[in-house]
Design a protein around this motif. Structure first.
Motif, PDB file in Angstrom:
ATOM      1  N   ARG A  60      24.914  36.120  56.892  1.00  0.00           N
ATOM      2  CA  ARG A  60      26.141  35.821  56.134  1.00  0.00           C
ATOM      3  C   ARG A  60      27.048  37.042  56.067  1.00  0.00           C
ATOM      4  O   ARG A  60      28.275  36.934  56.152  1.00  0.00           O
ATOM      5  N   LEU A  61      26.451  38.214  55.909  1.00  0.00           N
ATOM      6  CA  LEU A  61      27.254  39.431  55.857  1.00  0.00           C
ATOM      7  C   LEU A  61      27.965  39.662  57.188  1.00  0.00           C
ATOM      8  O   LEU A  61      29.149  40.029  57.221  1.00  0.00           O
ATOM      9  N   ALA A  84      20.656  36.267  54.508  1.00  0.00           N
ATOM     10  CA  ALA A  84      21.680  36.997  53.759  1.00  0.00           C
ATOM     11  C   ALA A  84      22.454  37.930  54.691  1.00  0.00           C
ATOM     12  O   ALA A  84      23.680  38.055  54.598  1.00  0.00           O
ATOM     13  N   LEU A 137      25.095  35.726  47.387  1.00  0.00           N
ATOM     14  CA  LEU A 137      24.951  34.685  46.380  1.00  0.00           C
ATOM     15  C   LEU A 137      24.400  35.280  45.095  1.00  0.00           C
ATOM     16  O   LEU A 137      23.555  36.169  45.121  1.00  0.00           O
ATOM     17  N   ILE A 177      36.282  38.079  55.597  1.00  0.00           N
ATOM     18  CA  ILE A 177      36.180  37.667  54.196  1.00  0.00           C
ATOM     19  C   ILE A 177      36.152  38.908  53.317  1.00  0.00           C
ATOM     20  O   ILE A 177      35.269  39.752  53.433  1.00  0.00           O
ATOM     21  N   THR A 178      37.151  39.013  52.437  1.00  0.00           N
ATOM     22  CA  THR A 178      37.181  40.166  51.534  1.00  0.00           C
ATOM     23  C   THR A 178      37.171  39.747  50.077  1.00  0.00           C
ATOM     24  O   THR A 178      37.041  40.578  49.194  1.00  0.00           O
ATOM     25  N   SER A 179      37.326  38.473  49.829  1.00  0.00           N
ATOM     26  CA  SER A 179      37.216  37.990  48.458  1.00  0.00           C
ATOM     27  C   SER A 179      36.462  36.672  48.479  1.00  0.00           C
ATOM     28  O   SER A 179      36.343  36.029  49.515  1.00  0.00           O
ATOM     29  N   GLU A 180      35.964  36.295  47.309  1.00  0.00           N
ATOM     30  CA  GLU A 180      35.158  35.077  47.236  1.00  0.00           C
ATOM     31  C   GLU A 180      35.973  33.832  47.548  1.00  0.00           C
ATOM     32  O   GLU A 180      35.413  32.793  47.874  1.00  0.00           O
ATOM     33  N   GLU A 235      20.377  29.375  49.672  1.00  0.00           N
ATOM     34  CA  GLU A 235      20.262  28.917  48.288  1.00  0.00           C
ATOM     35  C   GLU A 235      19.035  28.007  48.123  1.00  0.00           C
ATOM     36  O   GLU A 235      18.256  28.140  47.185  1.00  0.00           O
ATOM     37  N   GLY A 243      24.714  29.634  53.832  1.00  0.00           N
ATOM     38  CA  GLY A 243      24.667  29.836  52.385  1.00  0.00           C
ATOM     39  C   GLY A 243      23.842  28.748  51.702  1.00  0.00           C
ATOM     40  O   GLY A 243      23.036  29.034  50.810  1.00  0.00           O
ATOM     41  N   TYR A 274      20.770  35.013  44.885  1.00  0.00           N
ATOM     42  CA  TYR A 274      20.096  35.958  45.767  1.00  0.00           C
ATOM     43  C   TYR A 274      19.990  37.321  45.091  1.00  0.00           C
ATOM     44  O   TYR A 274      18.947  37.970  45.140  1.00  0.00           O
ATOM     45  N   TYR A 326      29.196  29.587  58.048  1.00  0.00           N
ATOM     46  CA  TYR A 326      28.993  30.498  56.927  1.00  0.00           C
ATOM     47  C   TYR A 326      28.480  29.731  55.711  1.00  0.00           C
ATOM     48  O   TYR A 326      27.522  30.144  55.057  1.00  0.00           O
ATOM     49  N   LEU A 338      14.777  35.400  53.693  1.00  0.00           N
ATOM     50  CA  LEU A 338      15.835  35.645  52.715  1.00  0.00           C
ATOM     51  C   LEU A 338      16.748  36.770  53.197  1.00  0.00           C
ATOM     52  O   LEU A 338      17.972  36.635  53.204  1.00  0.00           O
ATOM     53  N   ARG A 339      16.140  37.887  53.603  1.00  0.00           N
ATOM     54  CA  ARG A 339      16.949  39.035  54.012  1.00  0.00           C
ATOM     55  C   ARG A 339      17.755  38.735  55.269  1.00  0.00           C
ATOM     56  O   ARG A 339      18.906  39.176  55.402  1.00  0.00           O
ATOM     57  N   ALA A 399      30.696  37.073  57.564  1.00  0.00           N
ATOM     58  CA  ALA A 399      31.813  37.406  56.680  1.00  0.00           C
ATOM     59  C   ALA A 399      32.650  38.534  57.266  1.00  0.00           C
ATOM     60  O   ALA A 399      33.885  38.525  57.173  1.00  0.00           O
ATOM     61  N   PRO A 459      31.836  40.176  48.018  1.00  0.00           N
ATOM     62  CA  PRO A 459      32.288  38.782  48.007  1.00  0.00           C
ATOM     63  C   PRO A 459      31.362  37.821  48.747  1.00  0.00           C
ATOM     64  O   PRO A 459      31.661  36.632  48.841  1.00  0.00           O
ATOM     65  N   VAL A 460      30.237  38.317  49.232  1.00  0.00           N
ATOM     66  CA  VAL A 460      29.402  37.491  50.102  1.00  0.00           C
ATOM     67  C   VAL A 460      28.099  37.051  49.448  1.00  0.00           C
ATOM     68  O   VAL A 460      27.754  35.880  49.472  1.00  0.00           O
TER      69      VAL A 460
END
Lengths: 97, 168
Positions: B119-120, B116, A34, B128-131, B152, B148, A37, B144, B112-113, B123, A31-32
């Motif tokens: 964010r993990l 990302a 993008l 956070i378990t769903s979008e 992006e 993102g 990405y 968060y 990038l890594r 989350a 769910p995280v």
């Protein structure tokens, strides 16, 4: 001195032609990360075209997972490690027969 | 000569991002076994085979976290360089001052890594378990979202085949 037993030629050939089931690297939805990405990871690491990378990403997103590569086990493990380097969730399994 | 990418951000963002990446670097260095965020960063490639999974993880986990640490260090280097280049302002530094962070092509992957991964971790902390998970009252969701947006923007600025030097 006893003669050395040699295996029957046919038996040896049979053993050698048993195929090693290919293995596959599977990427799972999360769910995280993008979507853009995930596409970038697939194009950058696997060298897939944007079209193929996007199709794979959408399969992960819509179906929950997608096979991103197939081959020998060691290679699939390397790919899974690389996916983890990027924060994707990847597993390794035997391909279905 | 590798193409470079510029991130145009405010000074406050640089300070905030530096703090986040610092915390992230500490997290991966500690690599606590009981931290769900670390678990998320080091997933099990054989979830149905405990023995294969254990073998893989023992070998791979430390290497993976070390690479995370190296990426974070590269990002911190760029952030500190950017802060160092901000000219001393006689009128005093302002949080809204514009700062340019220059990334050469070799650092883009690390950025990038790391973004990302942050964010993990966020989350994980936010549950956070769903979008659609969102708690409008929790300011950390703002962080968060902000990471993102930056991720992006960086992805778009570094599209292969695009302009040689992108800026976000």
């Amino acid at each position: 001195m006893t003669p050395l037993a040699t295996p029957d030629i046919d038996e040896r050939l049979d053993l050698q032609i048993v195929p090693d089931l290919p293995w596959e690297t599977v990427v799972w939805n999360d769910p995280v990360n993008l979507m853009s990405y995930v596409v970038r990871v697939f194009t950058e690491y696997f060298g897939y075209s944007t079209e193929k990378a996007t199709a794979l990403m959408l399969a992960v997103h819509n179906e929950g997972h997608a096979v991103v590569s197939q081959g020998v086990r060691e290679q699939m493990e390397l790919h899974a490690q690389a996916m983890h380097d990027y924060g994707l969730w990847a597993t390794v399994r035997k391909a279905a027969a | 000569m590798s193409a470079s990418t510029s991130l145009i951000v405010t000074r406050l963002e640089v300070v905030h991002l530096t703090d986040l990446v610092d915390q992230f670097a500490d997290l991966v260095a500690e690599s606590s076994e009981s931290d769900p965020a670390i678990d998320r960063l080091t997933p099990d490639p054989y979830p149905d085979d405990a023995e294969a999974g254990a073998q893989f993880r023992d070998a791979a986990r430390d290497d993976l976290l070390a690479r995370r640490g190296a990426d974070a260090a590269a990002v911190l280097g760029d952030l500190r360089t950017a802060l160092g280049r901000t000219p001393p302002d006689t009128s005093g530094t302002d949080a809204d001052d514009i700062v340019e962070i220059v990334l050469d092509a070799d650092d883009v992957g690390a950025w990038l890594r790391t973004l990302a991964a942050i964010r993990l971790v966020l989350a994980s902390r936010l549950g956070i378990t769903s979008e659609d998970d969102r708690d409008v009252d929790d300011p950390r969701f703002g962080v968060y979202d902000w990471i993102g947006y930056r991720l992006e923007a960086l992805i778009q600025a570094t599209e292969p085949g695009g302009q040689g030097s992108g800026s976000t």
